[in-house]
Design a protein around this motif. Sequence first.
Motif, PDB file in Angstrom:
ATOM      1  N   GLU A 206      -2.638 -19.356 -35.181  1.00  0.00           N
ATOM      2  CA  GLU A 206      -1.240 -18.988 -35.474  1.00  0.00           C
ATOM      3  C   GLU A 206      -0.895 -19.149 -36.959  1.00  0.00           C
ATOM      4  O   GLU A 206       0.253 -18.937 -37.350  1.00  0.00           O
ATOM      5  CB  GLU A 206      -0.280 -19.905 -34.666  1.00  0.00           C
ATOM      6  N   TYR A 207      -1.881 -19.583 -37.761  1.00  0.00           N
ATOM      7  CA  TYR A 207      -1.621 -19.848 -39.186  1.00  0.00           C
ATOM      8  C   TYR A 207      -0.959 -18.636 -39.853  1.00  0.00           C
ATOM      9  O   TYR A 207      -1.353 -17.496 -39.644  1.00  0.00           O
ATOM     10  CB  TYR A 207      -2.934 -20.177 -39.904  1.00  0.00           C
ATOM     11  N   ASP A 208       0.087 -18.921 -40.671  1.00  0.00           N
ATOM     12  CA  ASP A 208       0.829 -17.843 -41.329  1.00  0.00           C
ATOM     13  C   ASP A 208       0.868 -18.116 -42.830  1.00  0.00           C
ATOM     14  O   ASP A 208       1.569 -19.028 -43.279  1.00  0.00           O
ATOM     15  CB  ASP A 208       2.250 -17.799 -40.751  1.00  0.00           C
ATOM     16  N   SER A 209       0.114 -17.333 -43.593  1.00  0.00           N
ATOM     17  CA  SER A 209      -0.015 -17.633 -45.029  1.00  0.00           C
ATOM     18  C   SER A 209       1.314 -17.457 -45.768  1.00  0.00           C
ATOM     19  O   SER A 209       1.591 -18.168 -46.730  1.00  0.00           O
ATOM     20  CB  SER A 209      -1.088 -16.742 -45.666  1.00  0.00           C
ATOM     21  N   ILE A 210       2.151 -16.495 -45.319  1.00  0.00           N
ATOM     22  CA  ILE A 210       3.433 -16.271 -46.010  1.00  0.00           C
ATOM     23  C   ILE A 210       4.351 -17.478 -45.822  1.00  0.00           C
ATOM     24  O   ILE A 210       4.930 -18.003 -46.778  1.00  0.00           O
ATOM     25  CB  ILE A 210       4.122 -14.987 -45.487  1.00  0.00           C
ATOM     26  N   ILE A 211       4.449 -17.940 -44.577  1.00  0.00           N
ATOM     27  CA  ILE A 211       5.319 -19.103 -44.308  1.00  0.00           C
ATOM     28  C   ILE A 211       4.724 -20.354 -44.965  1.00  0.00           C
ATOM     29  O   ILE A 211       5.463 -21.186 -45.505  1.00  0.00           O
ATOM     30  CB  ILE A 211       5.531 -19.292 -42.786  1.00  0.00           C
ATOM     31  N   ASP A 212       3.409 -20.455 -44.963  1.00  0.00           N
ATOM     32  CA  ASP A 212       2.743 -21.583 -45.625  1.00  0.00           C
ATOM     33  C   ASP A 212       3.113 -21.612 -47.110  1.00  0.00           C
ATOM     34  O   ASP A 212       3.366 -22.670 -47.687  1.00  0.00           O
ATOM     35  CB  ASP A 212       1.223 -21.467 -45.444  1.00  0.00           C
ATOM     36  N   GLY A 213       3.182 -20.428 -47.717  1.00  0.00           N
ATOM     37  CA  GLY A 213       3.537 -20.339 -49.134  1.00  0.00           C
ATOM     38  C   GLY A 213       4.954 -20.800 -49.416  1.00  0.00           C
ATOM     39  O   GLY A 213       5.264 -21.273 -50.514  1.00  0.00           O
ATOM     40  N   LYS A 214       5.821 -20.663 -48.418  1.00  0.00           N
ATOM     41  CA  LYS A 214       7.229 -21.073 -48.601  1.00  0.00           C
ATOM     42  C   LYS A 214       7.473 -22.490 -48.073  1.00  0.00           C
ATOM     43  O   LYS A 214       8.587 -23.002 -48.154  1.00  0.00           O
ATOM     44  CB  LYS A 214       8.153 -20.101 -47.848  1.00  0.00           C
ATOM     45  N   GLY A 215       6.420 -23.088 -47.509  1.00  0.00           N
ATOM     46  CA  GLY A 215       6.571 -24.369 -46.809  1.00  0.00           C
ATOM     47  C   GLY A 215       7.192 -25.477 -47.631  1.00  0.00           C
ATOM     48  O   GLY A 215       8.024 -26.246 -47.141  1.00  0.00           O
ATOM     49  N   ALA A 216       6.801 -25.562 -48.909  1.00  0.00           N
ATOM     50  CA  ALA A 216       7.285 -26.667 -49.745  1.00  0.00           C
ATOM     51  C   ALA A 216       8.808 -26.630 -49.895  1.00  0.00           C
ATOM     52  O   ALA A 216       9.451 -27.666 -50.058  1.00  0.00           O
ATOM     53  CB  ALA A 216       6.613 -26.619 -51.109  1.00  0.00           C
ATOM     54  N   PHE A 217       9.389 -25.435 -49.836  1.00  0.00           N
ATOM     55  CA  PHE A 217      10.846 -25.294 -49.981  1.00  0.00           C
ATOM     56  C   PHE A 217      11.573 -26.039 -48.855  1.00  0.00           C
ATOM     57  O   PHE A 217      12.695 -26.497 -49.020  1.00  0.00           O
ATOM     58  CB  PHE A 217      11.220 -23.806 -49.977  1.00  0.00           C
ATOM     59  N   PHE A 218      10.909 -26.160 -47.704  1.00  0.00           N
ATOM     60  CA  PHE A 218      11.514 -26.869 -46.580  1.00  0.00           C
ATOM     61  C   PHE A 218      11.059 -28.327 -46.507  1.00  0.00           C
ATOM     62  O   PHE A 218      11.838 -29.209 -46.198  1.00  0.00           O
ATOM     63  CB  PHE A 218      11.156 -26.181 -45.256  1.00  0.00           C
ATOM     64  N   TYR A 219       9.751 -28.565 -46.758  1.00  0.00           N
ATOM     65  CA  TYR A 219       9.152 -29.858 -46.396  1.00  0.00           C
ATOM     66  C   TYR A 219       8.949 -30.838 -47.540  1.00  0.00           C
ATOM     67  O   TYR A 219       8.714 -32.009 -47.291  1.00  0.00           O
ATOM     68  CB  TYR A 219       7.802 -29.614 -45.699  1.00  0.00           C
ATOM     69  N   TRP A 220       8.966 -30.369 -48.780  1.00  0.00           N
ATOM     70  CA  TRP A 220       8.700 -31.278 -49.902  1.00  0.00           C
ATOM     71  C   TRP A 220       9.578 -32.520 -49.800  1.00  0.00           C
ATOM     72  O   TRP A 220      10.727 -32.392 -49.413  1.00  0.00           O
ATOM     73  CB  TRP A 220       9.000 -30.508 -51.208  1.00  0.00           C
ATOM     74  N   PRO A 221       9.103 -33.733 -50.089  1.00  0.00           N
ATOM     75  CA  PRO A 221       7.750 -34.102 -50.546  1.00  0.00           C
ATOM     76  C   PRO A 221       6.780 -34.412 -49.407  1.00  0.00           C
ATOM     77  O   PRO A 221       5.673 -34.853 -49.670  1.00  0.00           O
ATOM     78  CB  PRO A 221       8.029 -35.370 -51.351  1.00  0.00           C
ATOM     79  N   MET A 222       7.181 -34.175 -48.160  1.00  0.00           N
ATOM     80  CA  MET A 222       6.273 -34.469 -47.031  1.00  0.00           C
ATOM     81  C   MET A 222       5.282 -33.330 -46.856  1.00  0.00           C
ATOM     82  O   MET A 222       5.410 -32.268 -47.453  1.00  0.00           O
ATOM     83  CB  MET A 222       7.076 -34.618 -45.728  1.00  0.00           C
ATOM     84  N   GLU A 223       4.319 -33.584 -45.985  1.00  0.00           N
ATOM     85  CA  GLU A 223       3.325 -32.551 -45.696  1.00  0.00           C
ATOM     86  C   GLU A 223       3.991 -31.418 -44.918  1.00  0.00           C
ATOM     87  O   GLU A 223       4.851 -31.650 -44.075  1.00  0.00           O
ATOM     88  CB  GLU A 223       2.225 -33.195 -44.838  1.00  0.00           C
ATOM     89  N   LYS A 224       3.575 -30.188 -45.213  1.00  0.00           N
ATOM     90  CA  LYS A 224       4.152 -29.026 -44.533  1.00  0.00           C
ATOM     91  C   LYS A 224       3.928 -29.129 -43.027  1.00  0.00           C
ATOM     92  O   LYS A 224       2.840 -29.470 -42.587  1.00  0.00           O
ATOM     93  CB  LYS A 224       3.507 -27.736 -45.044  1.00  0.00           C
ATOM     94  N   GLY A 225       4.970 -28.809 -42.263  1.00  0.00           N
ATOM     95  CA  GLY A 225       4.829 -28.833 -40.809  1.00  0.00           C
ATOM     96  C   GLY A 225       5.191 -30.177 -40.198  1.00  0.00           C
ATOM     97  O   GLY A 225       5.128 -30.348 -38.991  1.00  0.00           O
ATOM     98  N   THR A 226       5.563 -31.165 -41.044  1.00  0.00           N
ATOM     99  CA  THR A 226       5.944 -32.466 -40.480  1.00  0.00           C
ATOM    100  C   THR A 226       7.467 -32.543 -40.335  1.00  0.00           C
ATOM    101  O   THR A 226       8.023 -32.012 -39.389  1.00  0.00           O
ATOM    102  CB  THR A 226       5.419 -33.619 -41.364  1.00  0.00           C
ATOM    103  N   PHE A 227       8.147 -33.155 -41.303  1.00  0.00           N
ATOM    104  CA  PHE A 227       9.603 -33.296 -41.212  1.00  0.00           C
ATOM    105  C   PHE A 227      10.236 -32.612 -42.426  1.00  0.00           C
ATOM    106  O   PHE A 227       9.887 -32.936 -43.560  1.00  0.00           O
ATOM    107  CB  PHE A 227       9.974 -34.781 -41.175  1.00  0.00           C
ATOM    108  N   PRO A 228      11.166 -31.661 -42.221  1.00  0.00           N
ATOM    109  CA  PRO A 228      11.690 -30.892 -43.365  1.00  0.00           C
ATOM    110  C   PRO A 228      12.688 -31.688 -44.217  1.00  0.00           C
ATOM    111  O   PRO A 228      13.888 -31.436 -44.195  1.00  0.00           O
ATOM    112  CB  PRO A 228      12.367 -29.695 -42.689  1.00  0.00           C
ATOM    113  N   VAL A 229      12.157 -32.645 -44.964  1.00  0.00           N
ATOM    114  CA  VAL A 229      13.007 -33.560 -45.750  1.00  0.00           C
ATOM    115  C   VAL A 229      13.895 -32.799 -46.731  1.00  0.00           C
ATOM    116  O   VAL A 229      15.101 -33.033 -46.815  1.00  0.00           O
ATOM    117  CB  VAL A 229      12.127 -34.541 -46.565  1.00  0.00           C
TER     118      VAL A 229
END
Length: 431
Positions: A146-169
Amino acid sequence: MAHDVQNYNLDQKFDFSASIKKSVLTVLGIGAAILVLGIILAMTGGGHHEEGAEAAGHAFHWYERLFANLWINNVYFTGIAIIGVFFFAIQYAAQAGWSAPITRIMLSLGNWLPIAGILMIVTFFVANHDLFHWTHSYLFDKASPEYDSIIDGKGAFFYWPMEKGTFPVFYIARMVIFFGFWVFFFNKFKQIAANEDQLGGNTHWFKMRSWSAYFLVFFAVSSSISAWDWVMSIDTHWFSTLFGWYVFASWFVAGLSTITLLTIFLKGKGYLEMVNENHIHDMGKFVFGFSIFWTYLWFSQFLLIYYANIPEETVYFVERLSSDIYGGFIFVNIIMNFVLPFLVLMTRDAKRHGIFLKVVCSLLIVGHWVDFFLMVQPGTLGHNGGIGLMEVGMLLVYGASFAFVVLSSLAKGNLVPKNHPMMEESYHHHI
């Protein structure tokens, strides 16, 4: 002409009478009944596999529709509340004199903000996986099918500084910061306004002007980013560079319509006798002008996407226009938010008469709700959406609750800023 000032009662307070309360609570009760009925019907008919749900790989559940409705109304009424504060700040920053008697009405909308903040944050924690595709951790796992490279590329905007896919700090922090500052500025304005009523003088006006300028800078940034966060991130693959403006325009027209309706309502009840048809005309011009501004942005976004014809951009409109459920609402949206207001408010007289403005403003408040419905539902519910009992009930519940909060707040303080240094100018306002 100075004797005019003495003719008006500047200490008036709105009386939130039992009969008005009863009307608002009746609407709330009817809305709640329709909503419950809608939920029961969805529960008994829901849970089955449908065409739109299959794409997402799961059976569709009734509560997903409930969550989508909560989100539409949270975002929409938050917008109307913050626009009240924004329009209030504009009056001071622009040193406007005409609007002096109605500034308290604008500010009163902000009383919804603390409630809106809690509702938004709670809804996000309860419903995030059902509303936002990007909250699923498997999208960021390169080993997952199910990996999505486009969403992965935007992941930091939601999750930084945590790991992508964990908690959207980062995402949650933005929501908390925006609401925190909006409520802070709103309370600051309320406090300065209360002091001005008690102490008089010009110092409070100058103070309000400075604070308004700070607020407007913060609002410019926060309103755009909140539009990306709360609405655009639903369709994570898609983006529009003018989306922040677009959401602001939709909020602004709805907010202006609410302020205009409240002003006409209070005048009809015998308050605000210093507000004349020239003031009403100005509000009518704002509603008319910004409904055209909203249309301009709608058309700009649509036209650029249409003629560039790039698949990752067109998907947004294709998903809506080619849908049996949403296709018709695109036209309803344009007719309610542009065609009818444009035709009805075109003449000078129409902008000066309460009856025309009541019809158009009511239409626009519903029309811009439809606009948010079109922004949220297709991306969250796919083919399982539409406007049914649940949608109507939820809108009535939110609308009545919002009205109750705003009218209660108007009843608590002075309706007119009696020591506003430009009150005299406003009495002689003529256009």
